[in-house]
Design an enzyme around this catalytic site. Sequence first.
Site, short mmCIF file in Angstrom:
data_model
loop_
_atom_site.label_atom_id
_atom_site.label_comp_id
_atom_site.label_asym_id
_atom_site.label_seq_id
_atom_site.Cartn_x
_atom_site.Cartn_y
_atom_site.Cartn_z
N HIS A 8 2.32 3.84 6.99
CA HIS A 8 2.76 2.63 6.41
C HIS A 8 3.93 2.21 6.54
O HIS A 8 4.46 1.03 6.59
CB HIS A 8 2.46 2.67 4.77
CG HIS A 8 0.96 2.56 4.51
ND1 HIS A 8 0.52 2.10 3.20
CD2 HIS A 8 -0.08 2.62 5.26
CE1 HIS A 8 -0.70 2.27 3.30
NE2 HIS A 8 -1.29 2.52 4.15
N ARG A 16 1.19 -2.61 0.50
CA ARG A 16 -0.18 -1.86 0.16
C ARG A 16 0.28 -0.55 -0.95
O ARG A 16 -0.61 0.24 -1.09
CB ARG A 16 -0.45 -1.15 1.45
CG ARG A 16 -1.10 -2.02 2.66
CD ARG A 16 -1.02 -1.44 4.03
NE ARG A 16 0.17 -1.20 4.42
CZ ARG A 16 0.44 -0.75 5.58
NH1 ARG A 16 -0.47 -0.63 6.72
NH2 ARG A 16 1.70 -0.60 6.13
#
Length: 708
Positions: free
Chosen positions: A203, A344
Amino acid sequence: DSSLLSIITEARQLVDATYLQARKSLKRKLEEKIVNPMDFLKHLKDPIGRTRSAVRAADYLETTLKLLIKEAASLWGTEFQSKTTKEERQKEMISKGTGCDYQTRSIKCPERDFYRTITGECNNRNHSHLGSSNRAFARWLPAVYEDGVSVPRGASEGKRYNGFPLPLVRKVSNEIAHTANENVTADRQLSLVFMQWGQWVNHDIDLAPASGEGASLELQCHTSCAFKPPCFPIKFPPDDPRELSSDTCMPFVQSASVCSPSTFRREQLNAATSFIDASTVYGSDDALARSLRNLSSQLGLMAVNQLFRDAGLELLPFENTTHSVCVLTNRSANIPCFKAGDKRVTENLGLSAMHTLFVREHNRLARELRKLNPHWDGEKLYQESRKIVIAINQIITYRDYLPLLLAEETSKWIPLYSGYNEKVDPRASNVFSLAFRFGHTSVQPFVSRLNESFQPLCSSSHVPLHLTFCAPWRIVMEGGIDPLIRGMVVDHAKLMKQNQLLIEELQNHLFEQTEVMGLDLGAMNMQRGRDHGLPGYNAWRGFCGLSQPQTVEELSEVLGNPKLAKKFMNVYGTPYNIDLWIGAVAEPVVPQGRVGPLLSCIIGTQFRNLRDGDRFWWENLGVFTSQQLQALRKISVSRVICDNTHIRKIPRDVFKINTYPEDFTDCQEIDMLDLSSWKDEPESTDNKASPCSSCIEFEQLFEGNTVL
């Protein structure tokens, strides 16, 4: 020209109307508390800040081109490849009129910089955009689209590739990827912390946001099975185990594209900086980065939650939104999604715990550095703390994580560091954004939460994975992050086996927080590969210098499994049609490693580029002093946990599996980060922004070849 301008205006109006519809539609659904799994996914991948502007500009461009083809085909043709002066001028008009000219605007980089930018710009002084956020992914092989421009392979029913039609991705998932929750083999050597670190670092490197048009009233992407951009629905095969009507599809929204006015070929946008720079903590957008800071005092701190604490310790702040999708996972608790450098953050509880740890670590460092250097202002404290947090992430990833993942392949793909190379392209590649999803095969079907004695926290401490998606209320209301971290430390990662690739929780129940049908992560990975125009499995084997099997016998040899090879051939017809993700995760792993030869090549190549093309890499000459480097080498995930939780006993290596209490050590025995070499005296600080007194000497000795 006037007609072209009116077409651009019409395109902008159409896109703006669609965006407005999308916002109203989602707002209404949240008010009515009726959401489906796609709404959770869309929330996690919704473009924000500068990303939203970049995505919208690309949508203006794409819509302009569609209108041009429709209304002015006789003047322009459909290829738009002519290089006449007139058409070049019109391309320039389109670029300016849609806002796509931001891609070509030059950036003036400062003559001297001591800290990396939030956006990643100016890391490479000669090519200031390389590795920065809101740019296209790198292409290591040319894109493969049905029409050569943007239509994904498999979008046209019955079209043949290499003599065979592409199978439905859901069929591949059912026949090759699926494994029951009960039928899971535990990794005997690696813990769930290892799995979670993979997602954490992934990420940091890439985020392909959803197209901004994906939730309009007309295009809800689950009301039709037709390919109508940005909807590319996943069709169910007739023999699907789910009992569904023939016109039911699994919704799928295409990734947002980036402006490409020179070629008009669809390229996907990376909203994150490519560099390992803890953008998960700090963001990849200047406005977001500022909003994540506590600017109420000159202490250099990150903002934290003002409503709740975790047994006295800090929690992440909440999103500033009236209607948050996370509230719907437990309406009575009324807890919104967390806010972090990456959207996220609330995707799963382990990920939220990692985010929380590093925000706490930043604040701990800022407070310690202030004690050492009371004369430093808030900006200096923030940047120095950020710089250390980034170094911690880089060290743990390359020293501890990658050697366990790649094993003996590590040195082949990532040789010893020899300094920054401005000719290395540090951009995240499009193929890596798919390949690194191998970690989905290491996820366990349950989430454990353990007390101080590493026993279940309560009768409901063993929660099915799908009930933990977008559920920050479980952290706020059910004991904070300590029980989650204890669970990850002692729980085994799932072993990636050829007959156990993807657990039921992810293959049928992704984001299934309500009664509505859950999503299939395996099918989505393959659909995403097609959406991104990625060539197939064999093409990537060729890229990596590996054999390209053509027959069932050759595929059997590569997979070491004749039964599986036959399955692949029955589904695909030819190895050349195998989707990258499923082919790569099905390979037997390299000795002692956790991925096969193809993934070792893609992942190893990417991580070498990320390191060698990063001017601010922690080991690069002049970034830290020799004393600071010595101190940083002692850091560990275990120490970060000790310093930022109430956990007092921890294994020395949390990536490996450990048994409580025999493999656990008192936190006092774990090496601490000695910050004494960060102390400087006010009178010796010539430049407030300088991180070390020796930087000026470095600049004179190595001008142009180092980072300051």
